[in-house]
Motif scaffolding. Structure first.
Motif, PDB file in Angstrom:
ATOM      1  N   CYS A 139       1.013  -1.837   0.203  1.00  0.00           N
ATOM      2  CA  CYS A 139       0.079   0.308   0.108  1.00  0.00           C
ATOM      3  C   CYS A 139       0.946   1.224   0.537  1.00  0.00           C
ATOM      4  CB  CYS A 139      -1.164   0.332   1.252  1.00  0.00           C
ATOM      5  SG  CYS A 139      -2.174  -1.695   1.225  1.00  0.00           S
ATOM      6  N   HIS A 172      -5.462   5.448   1.955  1.00  0.00           N
ATOM      7  CA  HIS A 172      -5.535   3.970   1.742  1.00  0.00           C
ATOM      8  C   HIS A 172      -4.701   3.498   3.909  1.00  0.00           C
ATOM      9  CE1 HIS A 172      -5.376   3.010  -1.883  1.00  0.00           C
ATOM     10  NE2 HIS A 172      -4.691   4.636  -1.982  1.00  0.00           N
ATOM     11  N   GLU A 180      -5.799   0.024   4.982  1.00  0.00           N
ATOM     12  CA  GLU A 180      -5.341  -1.210   4.226  1.00  0.00           C
ATOM     13  C   GLU A 180      -4.304  -1.079   4.987  1.00  0.00           C
ATOM     14  OE1 GLU A 180      -6.870  -1.496  -0.174  1.00  0.00           O
ATOM     15  OE2 GLU A 180      -5.332   0.436   0.384  1.00  0.00           O
TER      16      GLU A 180
END
Length: 206
Positions: free
Chosen positions: A6, A84, A87
């Motif tokens: 990520c 993100h 994540e």
């Protein structure tokens, strides 16, 4: 592995959001991340901090964004890493401002066992972090208004203290947090990526 992927996937767009375009974004990233002693400001608010602040912005489409909705938006897009955070396993609550079907500003709330780089959070504490307003929407006061609404939401839920840690040279974020009703509490330092975690000390509390 997921966190690493990520981070790599969003590195370029994250650097452009923070440092500009071209080669300079990588040079600044290396300088601030590895070589420099950085100073961070811990901003703080409690319920009393919002006294006298207007917190009704009917023109603003502010909301807590479900992770499912956020995931559907970011599919196939190159977005800053702030989009993100879940994540990477750092937080599970995201708030933002929507405009024309796009989350043009978002920030995350850390509570309980959520990851905090600098702070040891108590049961009644929360931290607002990973704040970003997309470049085309900056200068409109979205950040200050959105964070003020999130502060009100957290206090209504029973949170007693809210913190945010921001780099001392990030003048725009410091100003937005102050306009939202937060105030400087203390400063912290890091050498590149290395720092100690601390429990914030508030005057009058043990």
């Amino acid at each position: 592995m997921l966190k690493r992927l990520c981070s790599l996937k969003t590195l370029s767009s994250s650097l452009e959001s923070s440092y500009g375009t071209g080669v300079q974004k990588y040079v600044k990233f290396l300088y601030y991340s590895i070589f420099r002693i950085n100073t961070f400001v811990v901003m703080f608010a409690d319920k009393n901090s919002l006294a006298g602040y207007a917190d009704m912005f009917p023109e603003l489409d502010w909301k807590e964004i479900s992770l499912k909705l956020l995931d559907s938006y970011r599919q196939g897009k190159q977005l800053p890493r702030e989009y993100h955070v879940d994540e990477m396993g750092w937080s599970r609550r995201c708030f933002g401002v929507w405009e024309d079907g796009t989350p043009c500003h978002i920030h995350w709330v850390h509570q309980g066992e959520d990851h905090s780089r600098f702070l040891k959070l108590g049961d009644a504490d929360a931290e607002i972090n990973h704040i970003v307003t997309m470049p085309g929407q900056r200068g409109k006061g979205l950040c200050a208004k959105a964070i003020r609404l999130t502060l009100r939401q957290l206090f209504d839920e029973g949170v007693e203290r809210v913190y945010s840690v921001v780099h001392s040279e990030n003048v725009a974020s410091c100003r937005a947090l102050a306009k939202a009703g937060m105030r400087p509490l203390m400063t912290l330092h890091s050498v590149g990526p290395f720092n100690f975690k601390t429990r914030p000390c508030i005057a009058g509390q043990g």
